[in-house]
Structures are given as C-alpha cells and as structure tokens.
Design a protein around this motif. Sequence first.
Motif, mmCIF file in Angstrom:
data_model
loop_
_atom_site.group_PDB
_atom_site.id
_atom_site.type_symbol
_atom_site.label_atom_id
_atom_site.label_comp_id
_atom_site.label_asym_id
_atom_site.label_seq_id
_atom_site.Cartn_x
_atom_site.Cartn_y
_atom_site.Cartn_z
ATOM 1 N N GLN A 39 -24.426 36.233 -18.859
ATOM 2 C CA GLN A 39 -24.241 37.669 -18.699
ATOM 3 C C GLN A 39 -22.947 37.935 -17.929
ATOM 4 O O GLN A 39 -22.689 37.320 -16.897
ATOM 5 C CB GLN A 39 -25.438 38.297 -17.970
ATOM 6 N N ASN B 269 -28.708 31.503 -21.359
ATOM 7 C CA ASN B 269 -28.205 32.868 -21.447
ATOM 8 C C ASN B 269 -27.036 33.047 -20.487
ATOM 9 O O ASN B 269 -27.032 32.514 -19.370
ATOM 10 C CB ASN B 269 -29.337 33.852 -21.104
ATOM 11 N N GLN C 217 -21.930 42.500 -21.319
ATOM 12 C CA GLN C 217 -22.208 41.812 -22.562
ATOM 13 C C GLN C 217 -23.009 40.552 -22.250
ATOM 14 O O GLN C 217 -22.911 39.989 -21.154
ATOM 15 C CB GLN C 217 -20.920 41.461 -23.294
ATOM 16 N N THR C 218 -23.824 40.100 -23.200
ATOM 17 C CA THR C 218 -24.660 38.923 -22.989
ATOM 18 C C THR C 218 -24.636 38.037 -24.225
ATOM 19 O O THR C 218 -24.377 38.498 -25.344
ATOM 20 C CB THR C 218 -26.127 39.303 -22.686
ATOM 21 N N LEU C 219 -24.942 36.761 -24.020
ATOM 22 C CA LEU C 219 -25.047 35.797 -25.109
ATOM 23 C C LEU C 219 -26.237 34.879 -24.822
ATOM 24 O O LEU C 219 -26.329 34.315 -23.725
ATOM 25 C CB LEU C 219 -23.765 34.976 -25.228
ATOM 26 N N THR C 220 -27.144 34.748 -25.795
ATOM 27 C CA THR C 220 -28.358 33.951 -25.616
ATOM 28 C C THR C 220 -28.510 32.955 -26.752
ATOM 29 O O THR C 220 -28.392 33.317 -27.929
ATOM 30 C CB THR C 220 -29.609 34.847 -25.576
ATOM 31 N N SER D 235 -27.989 35.185 -30.073
ATOM 32 C CA SER D 235 -27.973 36.649 -30.002
ATOM 33 C C SER D 235 -26.880 37.119 -29.053
ATOM 34 O O SER D 235 -26.710 36.563 -27.960
ATOM 35 C CB SER D 235 -29.333 37.163 -29.522
ATOM 36 N N TYR D 236 -26.155 38.155 -29.484
ATOM 37 C CA TYR D 236 -25.080 38.722 -28.672
ATOM 38 C C TYR D 236 -25.304 40.222 -28.513
ATOM 39 O O TYR D 236 -25.612 40.921 -29.489
ATOM 40 C CB TYR D 236 -23.723 38.495 -29.333
ATOM 41 N N THR D 237 -25.183 40.733 -27.286
ATOM 42 C CA THR D 237 -25.196 42.174 -27.039
ATOM 43 C C THR D 237 -23.848 42.563 -26.462
ATOM 44 O O THR D 237 -23.331 41.906 -25.559
ATOM 45 C CB THR D 237 -26.317 42.583 -26.069
ATOM 46 N N SER D 238 -23.271 43.630 -26.971
ATOM 47 C CA SER D 238 -21.924 44.029 -26.579
ATOM 48 C C SER D 238 -21.918 44.736 -25.233
ATOM 49 O O SER D 238 -22.944 45.240 -24.762
ATOM 50 C CB SER D 238 -21.327 44.959 -27.638
ATOM 51 N N ASN E 271 -33.385 39.259 -30.455
ATOM 52 C CA ASN E 271 -32.538 38.805 -31.562
ATOM 53 C C ASN E 271 -32.894 39.614 -32.802
ATOM 54 O O ASN E 271 -33.965 39.425 -33.398
ATOM 55 C CB ASN E 271 -32.723 37.314 -31.832
ATOM 56 N N ASN F 59 -25.830 45.067 -31.095
ATOM 57 C CA ASN F 59 -26.484 43.765 -30.998
ATOM 58 C C ASN F 59 -26.247 42.999 -32.293
ATOM 59 O O ASN F 59 -26.416 43.549 -33.381
ATOM 60 C CB ASN F 59 -27.983 43.917 -30.778
#
Length: 428
Positions: free
Chosen positions: A292, A290, A269-272, A225-228, A55, A209
């Motif tokens: 994915q 999380n 992409q992910t979301l935590t 937290s988000y990752t594209s 994050n 991110n």
Amino acid sequence: MKFAFAPVLAVGVFALPVSAMAGGIMLYEVGTDNVGLANAGAAARAQGPSTLASNVAGMALLKGTQITAAGQLLHSNLEFHTDSDTNIDGGNSGNALEWLPGGSFFVTQELNDGWSVGFAAYGDFGLSLNYDNDWQGRYFLQNGTIAGMTLMPSVAYRINDQWAVGLGVRAFYAALDSKLAVDNDPYGVLDRPDGRMKYKDNDWALGGNLGVIYEPREGTRLGLSYTSEIHVKFEDRMDLEGLGPVATTALSNRGVLDANTQLDMNVPQTLTLSLFQQLDSQWALLASLNWQDWSRFGEIGIDLDSPNPHSATLEADYKDTWHASVGAQYRFDPQWLWNMGLGYDSSAVSDHNRTLTVPMSDNWRLGTGFTYSLDKNTDINFSYELVWMGDMPIDQQKPLPANDPKRVSGEFDDAWIQAFAASATWRF
C-alpha cells in the motif's frame, strides 16, 4: 514546498483524524468471511460476490446471480496514558474507539460468452477517534472521523479455463470531520475557558480496480489485484467557537479567520497477490502479499483562500506498508466450513512520527469464522478477528506558547481492535 506557516499548525487547523488498521486506514474488514481469514487468499478465493472488494476478476468464476449482504462491528482498546512529561491539565483520554458499525453489499450476474457484471457498495477506508473533550491531549484532537465509501459497477471476462480478468470503476465518497480545543490562555494569565475549532467536509472522486486470476489446474488459483490512487479534496471554512482575543488575533493576522481552507489527500494505491490451493475435499490453504502506497497519503496539500493566501504541503513522513497473511479452510461436512487466518501489517509511521491523530503501528491479525449452508443456495457466515497493535508511545508538541510548548507524552498500552462480522449469501 514544506509546511511553512507553523503558527497555524500550532492551533491544530489541519489535524487529520485517522486510526490504525491494515498498516494505515485501508480496511480489509468489510463484514464478509474475509474477516475470519485475516485477508489470506483474498485476491484468489473467488468464493462469493464479495470478491468484488478484493479482486474483480473473481466475479467471472461465479455462476448465475449471487448476492451477499454483510455487517460488522469494530471495538477497540485505544486509551492513551500520559506520563510526567505531559504539561497540560485535564483528564484521561477515555477509549477512543468504542463501537463502530459498518456494512457492505455485493451482487454479481453471469452473462453469456464468459462475461459477468456486478455492483459493490462497501466502506474500506478510515476509522473514527473520540477522545474525552476535556482530556490532556484536547489541543491536538478531541474527536474526528475520516471515512470512505465505495460504489463500484464492475465487469469481468472469463478468457478460458485458466484466465479471467476484471475491471471496476469506483465512485468514492470521502468525509472528514474533526474537532479540537483551542487554548484561550496560552500564557496562563487570562483564566479563559477553551475555544473550539471544527472542520467538516466531504467529496466525491473516481478510481479504478483491476484484477486477474490464473488457474493453472483445478483447485489452484493465483490472483493479482490493483486498486488505483484516488485524489480527494476537502474545502470548507473552519468553524471557530468561543475564541478569546489572543487566539482571534493570531488567526486573524495570518488570514485564517473567514478563510476557505482546502485539504488535498491521496487514498493509496494498492497491489495484492494471493494464492488459493485446494488440497483435498476438506482442506484448502491460502496466502496473500499486499503493498500500500502510504507515502503518498502522508503528503497533504493545504491552501488558504484569504486576503493573505497560503499554499503548502504538510509532509507527515509516512512510508509504504506491507502485508503478509496465511490461512486455511476446513470443511467438516457439506454444510460447515471453518476459516482461520494469521496476518501481519507493517506500520506507515515510525515511533518518532506517530501522533495522537494518527495512532497507527505495525500489527498482527488473528481471525476465524464459520460458514453454514442452510441449503444449496444460501450460506451464512460469522467471523471474528483480533488486530493486536501492542504499546504505541507518543511524544507530541505544539510550539505555542514559545517559552513552554504544549506537550503530551505517554502511550497507548496493549492497543487492540476486534471485528465481529456476519454475512449472508444467496444464489439464484
């Protein structure tokens, strides 16, 4: 369109070597103290510069200049045992993942007026499989690696005592290296040794991110937290060695020989969402959820640039994965901190869709580790994690020869991967 030119697939042109971690191949393990927590609380802890990997907003909670350097070793039990339905001669698979090193580096700098900047270098995508070259599944995969390295400059802002936000720009380096055998005698009449098919390329791509941390009161933090998604493209000619006339004719007729082959894939992409709760001076509780987007990773775009061009999408029937973890921290005294965590990840593939190139499953993670403060400015951490995948059955076929397709059937028995991590953090 669906993948239409099956004879090309039959000789394994598009075997993608990946392995099993984090539900797919997105690693939580980058050598830091997060290994000992099984990812619990990762997006809310903000206890050091490695928060950049989980994050970026957590950087706004760090004081002064901080640096973390980390390393780790992965080791596994990934040996495939065939059963009587296998119709290919050969030996055992061997352990597909013996020892795999990794490392990471993080630095953060507090500026004025609530601003902080940082830089991270870490690899959180991919693994490597290395089967014995003469094993029974050699026409599906002999060895291969898919890996990703992130270089990420970041900025974060502490809005007030409760809120912090962050942004990181990811320069993502991806590499693919795959090798498998080609049967020069599919009908059993020529008595020719196997040929080889290799594919190797790399690519750079960009992603981002985003992170936010909310601290309603001292000792309680929520992190999101988000990752594209990152789109990577591999483009190279296949390296073909020792092909006999049957395989050469088959590939030549379909324009594969001397063709430029392009593979397009999407890093998910992910979301935590994470929680950190300090109970008292000794105990803290942590948790994470999380998601994915592995269904997108399973859609592989394929283009053959040749006199007989082809374009198609290989649909691997992947599904999105979910992660849940809980953990705790216990401080014995001002110098010693004990981390512990338990996590679960769902699988990106069902038993029916699992392949030798994608031997992933749902898994349990059990981690523990200790952080020791050498002085007020220097910490060292040693962590361990066991990822238990259990039995993973596979029954896989190739359509050549048509009258008796090649088949490999069996399972990975009691599969596991373990991670050994060590890191040091300095504060200035």
